[in-house]
Design a protein around this motif. Structure first.
Motif, short mmCIF file in Angstrom:
data_model
loop_
_atom_site.label_atom_id
_atom_site.label_comp_id
_atom_site.label_asym_id
_atom_site.label_seq_id
_atom_site.Cartn_x
_atom_site.Cartn_y
_atom_site.Cartn_z
N MET A 245 0.51 24.27 -24.74
CA MET A 245 1.52 23.25 -25.07
C MET A 245 2.69 23.87 -25.81
O MET A 245 3.86 23.56 -25.54
CB MET A 245 0.89 22.14 -25.90
CG MET A 245 -0.10 21.27 -25.14
SD MET A 245 -0.51 19.74 -26.01
CE MET A 245 0.97 18.79 -25.72
N VAL A 246 2.40 24.76 -26.77
CA VAL A 246 3.47 25.40 -27.54
C VAL A 246 4.26 26.37 -26.66
O VAL A 246 5.50 26.44 -26.75
CB VAL A 246 2.87 26.14 -28.77
CG1 VAL A 246 3.96 26.92 -29.51
CG2 VAL A 246 2.19 25.15 -29.72
N GLU A 251 10.51 22.89 -26.44
CA GLU A 251 11.68 22.02 -26.60
C GLU A 251 11.39 20.57 -26.22
O GLU A 251 12.27 19.71 -26.35
CB GLU A 251 12.84 22.54 -25.73
CG GLU A 251 13.19 24.01 -25.93
CD GLU A 251 13.59 24.30 -27.37
OE1 GLU A 251 14.23 23.43 -28.00
OE2 GLU A 251 13.26 25.39 -27.88
N LEU A 252 10.20 20.28 -25.73
CA LEU A 252 9.89 18.94 -25.24
C LEU A 252 9.47 18.00 -26.37
O LEU A 252 8.79 18.41 -27.31
CB LEU A 252 8.77 19.00 -24.20
CG LEU A 252 9.08 19.71 -22.88
CD1 LEU A 252 7.84 19.75 -22.01
CD2 LEU A 252 10.23 19.02 -22.15
N ILE A 253 9.90 16.74 -26.23
CA ILE A 253 9.39 15.69 -27.12
C ILE A 253 8.51 14.79 -26.25
O ILE A 253 9.00 14.07 -25.39
CB ILE A 253 10.54 14.86 -27.75
CG1 ILE A 253 11.46 15.77 -28.56
CG2 ILE A 253 9.96 13.75 -28.62
CD1 ILE A 253 12.67 15.03 -29.14
N LEU A 254 7.21 14.87 -26.46
CA LEU A 254 6.26 14.11 -25.66
C LEU A 254 5.64 13.00 -26.50
O LEU A 254 5.26 13.23 -27.65
CB LEU A 254 5.16 15.02 -25.12
CG LEU A 254 5.57 16.12 -24.14
CD1 LEU A 254 4.36 16.97 -23.76
CD2 LEU A 254 6.19 15.51 -22.88
N TYR A 255 5.54 11.78 -25.94
CA TYR A 255 4.84 10.69 -26.61
C TYR A 255 3.37 11.08 -26.76
O TYR A 255 2.79 11.64 -25.85
CB TYR A 255 4.97 9.41 -25.78
CG TYR A 255 4.28 8.21 -26.39
CD1 TYR A 255 4.88 7.52 -27.43
CD2 TYR A 255 3.03 7.81 -25.94
CE1 TYR A 255 4.24 6.43 -28.00
CE2 TYR A 255 2.38 6.73 -26.50
CZ TYR A 255 3.00 6.05 -27.54
OH TYR A 255 2.37 4.98 -28.11
N PRO A 256 2.76 10.84 -27.93
CA PRO A 256 3.21 10.04 -29.06
C PRO A 256 3.95 10.84 -30.14
O PRO A 256 4.15 10.31 -31.25
CB PRO A 256 1.90 9.48 -29.62
CG PRO A 256 0.90 10.55 -29.34
CD PRO A 256 1.32 11.19 -28.06
N GLY A 257 4.33 12.08 -29.89
CA GLY A 257 5.10 12.85 -30.86
C GLY A 257 6.54 12.35 -30.93
O GLY A 257 7.05 11.74 -29.99
N SER A 258 7.22 12.63 -32.05
CA SER A 258 8.61 12.18 -32.24
C SER A 258 9.58 13.34 -32.45
O SER A 258 10.78 13.12 -32.61
CB SER A 258 8.69 11.22 -33.43
OG SER A 258 8.20 11.84 -34.61
N ILE A 261 7.79 19.85 -29.65
CA ILE A 261 6.48 20.46 -29.89
C ILE A 261 6.62 21.73 -30.74
O ILE A 261 5.83 21.97 -31.65
CB ILE A 261 5.78 20.76 -28.56
CG1 ILE A 261 5.39 19.44 -27.88
CG2 ILE A 261 4.56 21.65 -28.75
CD1 ILE A 261 4.83 19.59 -26.48
N GLY A 262 7.66 22.53 -30.46
CA GLY A 262 7.87 23.76 -31.23
C GLY A 262 8.10 23.48 -32.70
O GLY A 262 7.58 24.18 -33.58
N GLU A 263 8.89 22.44 -32.97
CA GLU A 263 9.16 22.07 -34.37
C GLU A 263 7.91 21.54 -35.04
O GLU A 263 7.63 21.83 -36.22
CB GLU A 263 10.27 21.02 -34.40
CG GLU A 263 10.71 20.63 -35.79
CD GLU A 263 11.80 19.56 -35.77
OE1 GLU A 263 11.85 18.76 -36.72
OE2 GLU A 263 12.60 19.53 -34.79
N LEU A 264 7.14 20.74 -34.31
CA LEU A 264 5.89 20.20 -34.84
C LEU A 264 4.94 21.33 -35.22
O LEU A 264 4.30 21.31 -36.29
CB LEU A 264 5.24 19.28 -33.80
CG LEU A 264 3.96 18.55 -34.21
CD1 LEU A 264 4.25 17.53 -35.31
CD2 LEU A 264 3.35 17.84 -33.00
#
Length: 635
Positions: A245-246, A251-258, A261-264
């Motif tokens: 995933m990383v 660069e993707l924002i996938l539900y349920p994340g806001s 993914i890299g920043e998370l």
């Protein structure tokens, strides 16, 4: 071949010995509350519980035979009957009821009261006991020699080996003491971190282990195969899915994340990815695993249900001997009718009369399934969570279709699921206890009364236990992940609000299907996908110790003694850690936990602290070996 006609119990029917006494009731209730609280704590951490029948039987023999100098095997049997009910009721309750606390924390509803939890636990527990009364003759008596009931048979063997009761009881108490000490050092004094993790530069995967004695003990008791399946699921999540995933979705924002993914990952590491995304994949795998296990069991389920109904129909003759004396069928039917009305009338279970009847019909069906399954494969392989998942899906769909949406619908669904989950857990435990009693020559009616006493005392204790643990740490926290209840919550929300990330869930479903096709038991693997890898690794360490014991070049008698000593010691460690966990929760509620925290005083650097954790873990492992492999035995 059914050899029921030739069977003679240890205590003949014509011999009367003490069974339900003041001693057995008091000891049984104490053990029911202790093992119920300990297993509730363990289940909320690990997502699975262990049987308390054998350690309860050993403690009973140790106290009654050695301390009180009484030779009363049936009295000891009543103690373990009452005591094991606490563990089973806790298992059913903690798989579902913490979902109400999780919704309360989100502001969706008020926190459930202790009375509400007690009522739901009582309804499910009593129905589970009463359903097993008519099933006893069909499954325990007529299927004797066909259904082995492994835990029930093992418990009878432990009680029959009463002359060893003192030493064996000492092993359980030693495990309790060692685990209590280790738990206090780790989570009370916080002298060392509870977890050691290894991260890799340029790679998003993470591996590590917790160092808790109870978690490791689960691995020893379950054995290397189940432990390895769980660990494999954890490796897939933390060393394959998270890095992928990383790597591909920075660069993707996938539900349920806001956030991307890299920043998370940069903010919270692999744990943040697991909490936001991987849990849903694990939930899909677990749900699919539960349904697969039920589908595979359908022929057995249908056959069992038919045989049980035939057995009930042909078993109406009045039995005059003591070992065939069940509770009155009129009393049982009246009790089931009253409990059905209570399911309808109690405000905490918002269902119609028809809904209450459906609950009871489903409950009896799953009680039959549960008692047959544990008779064949043992309690540890009883797919209680799978039954709960199927029930929740069915109940939630019915409630939604009949207008039961929103908060009342969610409360109703979880209450129905809780009752049926508790029924399945208690009926499985009751059938094991009745098998023990059948082999020993106990009076069935007195065991059934003992089960009721165990359910009632445990039901009152489980509400206070859940409230205490939630007040101390909160469900869904790092200390108490409540994995099964979180899964049930996600299922209900997904059906009611249609807001589940179905792509992630379906990935988990497909993983479960692939695992099933290649012949790996899907439920332990799915639990491994769903839980943190550090927890799975700690379980795996226990499994490896058991593998070492199983592969030792010893004669069978000595190897069996070593294995059993290890199981008793680990059972004691689970109880000891659970008890200290409850005590630490009390300290946290009253704010005393900060006063005994010495982590700041020690000021250890991370590498030194991790070395300290590994030293403590090595001592935990050595304590298991000391009381099993390295124990001196009389030749």
């Amino acid at each position: 071949m059914n050899n029921q006609k030739d069977f003679k119990p240890y205590i003949p029917a014509e011999r009367i010995t003490p069974e339900i006494t003041v001693t057995s009731i008091i000891m049984g209730i104490i053990l029911a509350v202790v093992f119920g609280a300990a297993n509730a704590y363990l289940g909320l951490r690990v997502g699975m519980t262990v049987s308390a029948s054998i350690p309860a039987a050993v403690i009973a023999m140790g106290v009654i035979r050695v301390v009180m100098r009484k030779n009363s095997i049936l009295e000891s049997n009543i103690v373990q009957t009452i005591g094991s009910a606490g563990e089973s009721l806790a298992a059913g309750a903690i798989f579902t009821l913490p979902a109400l606390f999780l919704w309360a924390a989100e502001g969706k509803m008020d926190k459930p009261g202790i009375v509400e939890i007690t009522i739901i636990a009582l309804l499910g527990g009593l129905l589970g006991v009463f359903f097993m009364v008519p099933l006893r003759n069909a499954l325990i008596v007529k299927e004797h020699g066909i259904l082995p009931y492994p835990e029930g048979t093992a418990c009878a063997e432990v009680l029959l080996a009463g002359e060893e009761g003192g030493a064996n009881a000492g092993t359980v108490f030693a495990g309790m003491g060692f685990a209590a000490l280790f738990k206090f050092i780790i989570d009370g004094l916080k002298a060392v971190p509870s977890e050691v993790s290894l991260r890799f530069k340029g790679f998003a995967g993470e591996i590590g282990t917790q160092i808790y004695p109870a978690v490791m003990s689960v691995g020893y008791i379950c054995g290397p195969r189940i432990s390895s399946y769980m660990f494999a699921g954890g490796v897939l999540s933390w060393m394959v899915l998270i890095p992928m995933m990383v790597l591909f979705g920075k660069e993707l924002i996938l539900y349920p994340g806001s956030v991307p993914i890299g920043e998370l990952f940069a903010e919270g590491g692999a744990s943040a990815i697991w909490g936001t995304y991987i849990r849903y994949i694990g939930a899909g795998a677990l749900a699919a695993g539960g349904i697969i296990s039920l589908i595979k069991s359908l022929p057995l389920i249908i056959r069992t249900f038919k045989d049980a109904l035939k057995g009930m129909a042909s078993g109406g003759k009045v039995q005059i001997d003591r070992t065939s004396d069940d509770l009155s069928m009129k009393l049982v039917l009246a009790a089931i009718a009253v409990l059905t009305l209570l399911v309808w009338l109690v405000p905490q279970v918002p269902v119609s009369l028809l809904g209450a009847v459906i609950v009871v019909v489903f409950g009896f069906f799953f009680a039959t399934v549960s008692s047959r399954m544990v008779g064949l494969v043992g309690s540890s392989n009883n797919p209680v969570s799978g039954m709960a998942i199927a029930t929740l899906l069915f109940a939630t769909l019915i409630l939604k279709a009949t207008g039961g949406t929103g908060v009342p619908g969610m409360q109703g669904a979880i209450a129905i699921g809780s009752i049926i989950c508790i029924i399945a857990a208690i009926s499985g435990d009751t059938s094991q206890d009745l098998k023990t009693g059948y082999l020993l020559g106990a009076t069935p009616k007195k065991q059934q009364i003992a089960e009721v006493l165990g359910v009632v005392s445990s039901a009152f204790a489980i509400g206070a236990t859940l409230y205490l643990l939630d007040s101390a740490w909160g469900f869904g926290s790092a200390e108490l992940g409540a994995p099964q209840a979180t899964l049930m919550k996600m299922i209900i929300e997904g059906v009611m609000d249609a807001n589940l990330p179905w792509n992630l869930v379906l990935i988990g479903v497909c993983i479960a299907v692939v695992v099933e096709i290649v012949g790996i038991p899907v439920l332990p693997f799915a639990i491994g996908v769903y839980l943190p890898v550090q927890l799975n690794a700690c379980i795996m360490v226990g499994g490896l110790i058991r593998l070492f014991v199983d592969r030792m070049k010893k004669d069978e008698a000595e190897k069996t003694a070593i294995t059993n000593d290890g199981i008793l010691f680990c059972s004691g460690m689970i109880a000891g850690e659970g008890i200290v966990g409850i005590i630490l929760a009390l300290l946290a509620v009253f704010g005393v936990d900060k006063a005994i925290d010495i982590s700041g005083v020690l000021g250890l650097s991370a590498p030194v602290a991790n070395i300290g954790s590994l030293i403590v873990f090595a001592l935990i492992i050595f304590s298991v070996l000391k009381f099993s492999v390295l124990r001196k035995r009389n030749k």
